[in-house]
Enzyme design. Structure first.
Site, PDB file in Angstrom:
ATOM      1  N   CYS A 136     -67.246  13.671  76.712  1.00 14.45           N
ATOM      2  CA  CYS A 136     -67.338  15.047  76.210  1.00 14.45           C
ATOM      3  C   CYS A 136     -66.366  15.246  75.046  1.00 14.45           C
ATOM      4  O   CYS A 136     -65.169  15.433  75.255  1.00 14.45           O
ATOM      5  CB  CYS A 136     -67.043  16.037  77.333  1.00 14.45           C
ATOM      6  N   CYS A 139     -64.599  18.607  74.949  1.00 17.95           N
ATOM      7  CA  CYS A 139     -63.498  18.721  75.913  1.00 17.95           C
ATOM      8  C   CYS A 139     -62.269  17.942  75.435  1.00 17.95           C
ATOM      9  O   CYS A 139     -61.145  18.429  75.514  1.00 17.95           O
ATOM     10  CB  CYS A 139     -63.880  18.133  77.277  1.00 17.95           C
ATOM     11  N   ASP A 140     -62.477  16.728  74.973  1.00 14.34           N
ATOM     12  CA  ASP A 140     -61.347  15.800  74.788  1.00 14.34           C
ATOM     13  C   ASP A 140     -61.056  15.412  73.340  1.00 14.34           C
ATOM     14  O   ASP A 140     -60.050  14.760  73.080  1.00 14.34           O
ATOM     15  CB  ASP A 140     -61.609  14.506  75.596  1.00 14.34           C
TER      16      ASP A 140
END
Ligand code: NDP
Length: 309
Positions: A136, A139-140
């Site tokens: 992701c 997300c990261d």
């Protein structure tokens, strides 16, 4: 069979499931929530979450899920450990089996079983999950600011992730196994016109290289069998997701990829009294906050359904 008739059964313990639990518990529906195979859902496999509103300093995925669980429990949600292995929506009340043996009856069901990112299946990839290997970018990606990273996959998600990462990182390699991309022309165009993305067609990932700090590179192999090493600090898998709908496939309407179809703008499935929330019905956004929002929608739809009977 359990004696108690459950008013609202929630299957899944990601942001969608817990948000549905918070709302239905506060509405007095005494929800019972089954956590499933991966308690806390996909967020527990990520490290820091910085884009969930309300956490100005960020929060770990595990802590966020623990907070959601506590909030759901505070209003009386009965959170149970167990996996739903069978569901029968043809009878009323609905009948659901836990861990292959324990049968429950429920008036309504909210399906929030999520989706799982696909991984390549390499032992080295498994070793560095959460230490440079992610599925992701939203997300990261932020943790790889000004660094070099690789995205594996050639679909729309891979293109989206690569262009997003290109805006943060120094350089992005796209590793594509065929000599062409599956993504839409518009997405391909965007990738090809982003100067710091280098597309490596016809390459497969053989091994993720790293040290105790995390990922340091990838060993690739091209169609001619030649090995190639690239130095990267992050590897983002974008080779698709599979929704966790196996046990519902003969009863709920699913799209061609297995996602539950809902009536647009609602959480209603083709079966009255069965609602769907989170990634299990969302192939597009797949964010913790959108999943939480759809859990709220499912709870309100469920409450209104029970009141209208
Ligand atoms: P897709 O299934 O479309 O693409 C998966 C990609 O991963 C393909 O390039 C595939 O290669 C590759 N792949 C699969 N398995 C492996 C493997 N083991 N090793 C290497 N590569 C692999 O998934 P997406 O998540 O990209 O998209 C899912 C759906 O969501 C699609 O319908 C897409 O159009 C849609 N979507 C739309 C967006 C938008 O409109 N903005 C954004 C994101 C998704 P190969 O082609 O060789 O099979």
């Amino acid at each position: 069979m359990e004696n108690q008739l459950i008013k609202c059964l929630i299957i899944g313990s990601g942001p969608a499931g817990y948000t549905a639990a918070i709302y239905t518990a506060r509405a007095g529906l005494s929800p019972v929530l089954y956590e499933g195979i991966e308690p806390g859902g996909q967020l527990t496999t990520t490290t820091d979450v910085e884009n969930f509103p309300g956490y100005p300093e960020g929060v770990t995925g595990a802590a966020l899920m623990e907070d959601l669980k506590k909030q759901a429990a505070r209003f009386g949600t009965d959170v149970r450990f167990g996996v739903i292995t069978h569901a029968d929506f043809s009878r009323r009340p609905f009948q659901v089996t836990v861990d292959g043996r324990h049968v429950l009856e429920a008036e309504t069901v909210i399906v929030a079983t999520g989706a799982s990112a696909k991984y390549l299946g390499l032992p080295s990839e498994q070793k560095y999950r959460g230490m440079g290997v992610s599925a992701c970018a939203t997300c990261d990606g932020f943790f790889y600011r000004k660094k070099d990273v690789a995205v594996v996959g050639g679909g729309d998600t891979a293109c989206e992730e690569a262009t997003y990462l290109a805006s943060i990182c120094n350089k992005v390699y796209m590793v594509i196994r065929k000599d062409h991309m599956r993504a839409s022309k518009a997405m391909q165009h965007r990738v090809m016109n982003t100067p710091n993305i280098e597309v490596l067609f016809g390459h497969v990932t053989e091994q993720v290289i790293g040290d105790e700090q995390g990922v340091t590179g990838l060993l690739l192999r091209d169609a001619a069998g030649e090995e190639k090493m690239i130095d990267v600090s992050g590897l983002f898998l974008a080779i698709g997701h599979h929704p966790n709908t196996e046990i519902f496939k003969d009863q709920l309407d699913l799209d061609a990829d297995g996602y539950i179809r809902t009536v647009p703008g609602t959480s209603k499935t083709n079966i009255e009294g069965v609602f769907a929330a989170g990634d299990v019905q969302d192939p597009h956004y797949r964010q913790a906050i959108t999943a939480a929002g759809s859990g709220c929608v499912a709870a309100l739809d469920c409450e209104r359904y029970l009141l209208s009977r």
